[in-house]
Design a protein around this motif. Sequence first.
Motif, PDB file in Angstrom:
ATOM      1  N   GLY A   2      33.626 -29.897 -42.002  1.00 25.69           N
ATOM      2  CA  GLY A   2      34.944 -29.320 -41.752  1.00 25.69           C
ATOM      3  C   GLY A   2      35.705 -29.167 -43.052  1.00 25.69           C
ATOM      4  N   ARG A   3      36.971 -28.813 -42.923  1.00 27.66           N
ATOM      5  CA  ARG A   3      37.832 -28.630 -44.089  1.00 27.66           C
ATOM      6  C   ARG A   3      39.084 -29.486 -43.918  1.00 27.66           C
ATOM      7  N   SER A   4      39.473 -30.140 -44.989  1.00 35.69           N
ATOM      8  CA  SER A   4      40.692 -30.941 -44.934  1.00 35.69           C
ATOM      9  C   SER A   4      41.934 -30.097 -45.163  1.00 35.69           C
ATOM     10  N   VAL A   5      41.737 -28.892 -45.705  1.00 38.08           N
ATOM     11  CA  VAL A   5      42.846 -27.965 -45.965  1.00 38.08           C
ATOM     12  C   VAL A   5      42.451 -26.581 -45.463  1.00 38.08           C
ATOM     13  N   THR A   6      43.396 -25.903 -44.825  1.00 34.58           N
ATOM     14  CA  THR A   6      43.189 -24.527 -44.361  1.00 34.58           C
ATOM     15  C   THR A   6      44.139 -23.607 -45.123  1.00 34.58           C
ATOM     16  N   ALA A   7      43.638 -22.481 -45.587  1.00 35.05           N
ATOM     17  CA  ALA A   7      44.472 -21.508 -46.311  1.00 35.05           C
ATOM     18  C   ALA A   7      44.183 -20.109 -45.767  1.00 35.05           C
ATOM     19  N   LEU A   8      45.198 -19.501 -45.183  1.00 26.48           N
ATOM     20  CA  LEU A   8      45.046 -18.196 -44.537  1.00 26.48           C
ATOM     21  C   LEU A   8      46.031 -17.183 -45.104  1.00 26.48           C
ATOM     22  N   VAL A   9      45.607 -15.918 -45.046  1.00 24.40           N
ATOM     23  CA  VAL A   9      46.461 -14.798 -45.444  1.00 24.40           C
ATOM     24  C   VAL A   9      46.809 -13.999 -44.192  1.00 24.40           C
ATOM     25  N   PHE A  10      48.096 -13.798 -43.970  1.00 24.92           N
ATOM     26  CA  PHE A  10      48.582 -13.019 -42.839  1.00 24.92           C
ATOM     27  C   PHE A  10      49.343 -11.795 -43.332  1.00 24.92           C
ATOM     28  N   GLN A  11      49.345 -10.763 -42.488  1.00 26.34           N
ATOM     29  CA  GLN A  11      50.162  -9.592 -42.746  1.00 26.34           C
ATOM     30  C   GLN A  11      51.140  -9.421 -41.599  1.00 26.34           C
ATOM     31  N   ARG A  12      52.369  -9.126 -41.915  1.00 21.93           N
ATOM     32  CA  ARG A  12      53.430  -9.056 -40.911  1.00 21.93           C
ATOM     33  C   ARG A  12      53.214  -7.887 -39.958  1.00 21.93           C
ATOM     34  N   ARG A  13      53.308  -8.203 -38.665  1.00 24.79           N
ATOM     35  CA  ARG A  13      53.351  -7.136 -37.662  1.00 24.79           C
ATOM     36  C   ARG A  13      54.784  -6.653 -37.542  1.00 24.79           C
ATOM     37  N   ASN A  14      55.048  -5.833 -36.550  1.00 22.87           N
ATOM     38  CA  ASN A  14      56.386  -5.355 -36.293  1.00 22.87           C
ATOM     39  C   ASN A  14      57.140  -6.388 -35.466  1.00 22.87           C
ATOM     40  N   CYS A  15      57.892  -7.282 -36.157  1.00 16.37           N
ATOM     41  CA  CYS A  15      58.567  -8.366 -35.458  1.00 16.37           C
ATOM     42  C   CYS A  15      59.773  -7.865 -34.687  1.00 16.37           C
ATOM     43  N   SER A  16      60.021  -8.496 -33.548  1.00 17.92           N
ATOM     44  CA  SER A  16      61.195  -8.142 -32.747  1.00 17.92           C
ATOM     45  C   SER A  16      62.338  -9.071 -33.082  1.00 17.92           C
TER      46      SER A  16
END
Length: 219
Positions: free
Chosen positions: A205-219
């Motif tokens: 497993g991983r002790s740290v998670t690192a993700l990249v997100f892109q913004r959707r059209n937030c309400s």
Amino acid sequence: MSETEFSPSALGTKDHWDVVYSRELQSFQEYGDEGEIWFGEGSMIRVVRWLNAHKVPLTSSILDIGTGNGMLLVELAKSGYSNIMGVDYCAGAIALARSICEKEGVSQSVQLQVADFLGTFNPSELLDICLDKGTFDAVSLDPNGAEDKRSQYVQSLCRILKPNGIFIITSCNWTKDELLGQFGKEFEMTDELLTPTFSFGGHSGRSVTALVFQRRNCS
């Protein structure tokens, strides 16, 4: 999907971090000790390398949420990024970050502000990129309504990020699937940064998670 809950902790309170950064500021003033880098130096290098690899313009507006001692800002500035900001609700953290930026000679590229990301922070324009290295983790441990604070966090991201803006989060409390559950409605995951793995009892497993997100059209 059921809501992930953590045991409340002092790590989720402003009082705790006020004490921590008051102590770290004094240590820096007396001994030049810059303090702890959350998740280690590698966590900063991963983020900067991703930005460089994806040819993110050096003039992009970048916010470090809960900047602490500001070391991520220093790394960004030394890599050529010139429109970067750190925000933290602890005045001691911002004072420490300012001192470190001055010592490292990058003050001209860095803006620093004492503000609560969940409430009082209000940038003058929408931002291209937001970075988080441990702040969402701390929010998730707040003894006073962690679930509401997490919701406020996502709302704040939507409020300050440009359409299609980028959010990069590094967490030691949340798995990839759990982060998708927290952010997936308003953000689309576009990448996962490789982090160190461990093996125990035949499982890895991983002790740290690192993700990249892109913004959707937030309400």
